[in-house]
Design a protein around this motif. Structure first.
Motif: not given
Length: 270
Positions: A107-110, A61, A102, A114
């Motif tokens: 995971f994620s793009t933050g 992330s 993502t 999150i």
């Protein structure tokens, strides 16, 4: 290329960064790029991700956040169209595509992604719906600080984003599978080796053949459908599978963390 030129705000930390950057530029003539704020605001959220989602997801992330920040700083703002509605829709869809992909790979793009993932794990609600609730703040701030027209277009953009995210990130969308087979034990063993889910065995009779058949009922996520299909047909290539959308599940439905613990206990048992 779409959101910034039209004063349409993105979701999560990216949108908050746009707000901060825009307010500082207009009110105080302080020009700090959106990309810089994206990186700064993601630092405390990354700590939360490290604690709740694990090291691997947080590192990936952070790499995503870093790349988004750099690209936002380096790539100049280019206006593709002056139609704000088109900017809102296309920008929202592209954002949702990136966020959904993502999340699909763990995971994620933050940023608020999150936070949404952490809340989704604890509440069971879809990530898209949680993202929309969280981003109501951005919509309100866009209206008060810029214009209510920007806020309305931001609603459209965020709606497009959350819809695309929920279409791609389907780990919390549940379905019920009914598996009709004559090779009951082989199918059960094959599925248990592939998916950590409970099953219910029901008796059945084929109307055409008048032969007894076993019906295995189980609830899985859409992520697990492919693995379920492969496991069933590896054991019985003549099995019949009926998939039904599931609105709500009450009771124990194992989360990813529960599944990891069960897999670990199986390995220890061996």
């Amino acid at each position: 290329m779409f959101l910034i030129p039209a004063d349409v705000f993105s979701v999560g930390v990216n949108g908050i960064s746009q707000l901060i950057s825009g307010v500082l530029a207009k009110a105080f003539n302080i020009n700090i790029g959106t990309g810089v704020w994206i990186f700064i605001l993601n630092i405390p959220i990354a700590i939360l991700g490290w604690i709740k989602l694990g090291r691997s997801a947080t590192i990936l992330s952070l790499l995503t956040v870093l790349s988004v920040s750099v690209m936002t700083i380096v790539i100049p703002v280019v206006q593709v169209t002056d139609n704000p509605l088109m900017n809102a829709i296309i920008g929202g869809v592209l954002s949702g595509l990136a966020i959904g992909l993502t999340m699909k790979y763990g995971f994620s793009t933050g940023g608020m992604d999150i936070v949404s993932l952490v809340l989704s794990k604890t509440t069971g609600r879809t990530v898209g719906s949680l993202m929309f609730i969280i981003n109501l703040f951005i919509i309100a701030a866009a209206g008060f600080l810029f214009s209510w027209e920007s806020a309305l277009y931001t609603i459209i953009s965020i709606f497009c984003t959350t819809q695309v995210v929920d279409k791609i990130h389907t780990s919390h969308q549940k379905v019920t599978a009914f598996i009709m087979t004559n090779r009951t034990e082989e199918v059960i063993f094959s599925v248990q080796q592939s998916i950590v889910r409970g099953m219910t065995l029901l008796p059945g009779t084929g109307v055409f053949s008048r032969k007894d058949v076993s019906v295995i009922m189980m609830v899985v996520t859409r992520y697990e459908l492919y693995d379920l299909e492969q496991a069933v047909y590896n054991a019985d290539d003549k099995a019949f599978i009926n998939i039904i959308p599931t609105q709500t599940v009450f009771g124990q439905f194992w989360s990813e963390d529960d599944q990891k613990k069960i897999r670990a206990s199986r390995v220890e048992g061996l």
